[in-house]
Design a protein around this motif. Sequence first.
Motif, PDB file in Angstrom:
ATOM      1  N   ARG A 150       0.835  -1.199   0.000  1.00  0.00           N
ATOM      2  CA  ARG A 150       0.000   0.000   0.000  1.00  0.00           C
ATOM      3  C   ARG A 150       0.872   1.251   0.000  1.00  0.00           C
ATOM      4  O   ARG A 150       0.603   2.215  -0.711  1.00  0.00           O
ATOM      5  CB  ARG A 150      -0.925   0.023   1.213  1.00  0.00           C
ATOM      6  CG  ARG A 150      -1.931   1.156   1.136  1.00  0.00           C
ATOM      7  CD  ARG A 150      -2.225   1.760   2.509  1.00  0.00           C
ATOM      8  NE  ARG A 150      -3.172   2.845   2.384  1.00  0.00           N
ATOM      9  CZ  ARG A 150      -2.833   4.106   2.137  1.00  0.00           C
ATOM     10  NH1 ARG A 150      -1.591   4.439   1.956  1.00  0.00           N
ATOM     11  NH2 ARG A 150      -3.745   5.049   2.047  1.00  0.00           N
ATOM     12  N   GLU A 152       1.028   4.258  -2.806  1.00  0.00           N
ATOM     13  CA  GLU A 152       0.887   5.677  -2.441  1.00  0.00           C
ATOM     14  C   GLU A 152       2.068   6.487  -2.975  1.00  0.00           C
ATOM     15  O   GLU A 152       1.883   7.582  -3.527  1.00  0.00           O
ATOM     16  CB  GLU A 152       0.792   5.816  -0.926  1.00  0.00           C
ATOM     17  CG  GLU A 152       0.616   7.253  -0.469  1.00  0.00           C
ATOM     18  CD  GLU A 152       0.455   7.379   1.030  1.00  0.00           C
ATOM     19  OE1 GLU A 152       0.262   8.523   1.483  1.00  0.00           O
ATOM     20  OE2 GLU A 152       0.529   6.367   1.757  1.00  0.00           O
ATOM     21  N   GLN A 189      -7.734  -0.174  -1.947  1.00  0.00           N
ATOM     22  CA  GLN A 189      -7.174   1.013  -1.288  1.00  0.00           C
ATOM     23  C   GLN A 189      -7.757   2.259  -1.921  1.00  0.00           C
ATOM     24  O   GLN A 189      -7.972   2.302  -3.132  1.00  0.00           O
ATOM     25  CB  GLN A 189      -5.641   1.030  -1.409  1.00  0.00           C
ATOM     26  CG  GLN A 189      -4.960  -0.156  -0.795  1.00  0.00           C
ATOM     27  CD  GLN A 189      -5.138  -0.233   0.712  1.00  0.00           C
ATOM     28  OE1 GLN A 189      -5.344   0.765   1.388  1.00  0.00           O
ATOM     29  NE2 GLN A 189      -5.073  -1.450   1.247  1.00  0.00           N
ATOM     30  N   PHE A 201      -7.398   6.565  -2.219  1.00  0.00           N
ATOM     31  CA  PHE A 201      -6.532   7.720  -2.068  1.00  0.00           C
ATOM     32  C   PHE A 201      -7.291   8.934  -2.583  1.00  0.00           C
ATOM     33  O   PHE A 201      -8.156   8.810  -3.447  1.00  0.00           O
ATOM     34  CB  PHE A 201      -5.241   7.546  -2.884  1.00  0.00           C
ATOM     35  CG  PHE A 201      -4.481   6.301  -2.538  1.00  0.00           C
ATOM     36  CD1 PHE A 201      -3.551   6.304  -1.528  1.00  0.00           C
ATOM     37  CD2 PHE A 201      -4.704   5.115  -3.237  1.00  0.00           C
ATOM     38  CE1 PHE A 201      -2.854   5.148  -1.196  1.00  0.00           C
ATOM     39  CE2 PHE A 201      -4.014   3.970  -2.935  1.00  0.00           C
ATOM     40  CZ  PHE A 201      -3.075   3.987  -1.907  1.00  0.00           C
ATOM     41  N   SER A 254      -6.776  13.111  -3.869  1.00  0.00           N
ATOM     42  CA  SER A 254      -5.882  14.185  -4.251  1.00  0.00           C
ATOM     43  C   SER A 254      -6.690  15.464  -4.423  1.00  0.00           C
ATOM     44  O   SER A 254      -7.790  15.446  -4.958  1.00  0.00           O
ATOM     45  CB  SER A 254      -5.191  13.834  -5.577  1.00  0.00           C
ATOM     46  OG  SER A 254      -4.408  14.920  -5.996  1.00  0.00           O
TER      47      SER A 254
END
Length: 118
Positions: free
Chosen positions: A25, A29, A112, A114, A116
């Motif tokens: 992970r 990232e 996962q 994420f 931005s």
Amino acid sequence: MHIDFPFHVDSRRRTAQTTDADHVRDLIEQLIFTRPGERVNRPGFGSGLQQLVFAPNSPELAAAVQFLVQGALQQYLAEVIDVERVQVDAVDASLQVEITYVLRRTGELQVQRFESGA
């Protein structure tokens, strides 16, 4: 065990370590939030996502980011994961990236998320 990212010291005052799944992970990232050209010895490493933070948010931008992220994952992490799906959504002033993959070493399915922007 692997050194945890970002680097820090644990409660025993030793270099913090992490599991294989968390290490992968962390690799993802680092890959998606690194700009191509940012790393001296790996100028092509990264997805370009951070370069688009100030671009007008739209479904077209989300689609472009989806292809950038999926290509970067397949290029740099293909030995570690099998990418099942990359989903990018433009939500308000941010891009939300969801990556579904299988860890090659264990066969474990991982999802996962994420974000931005914003």
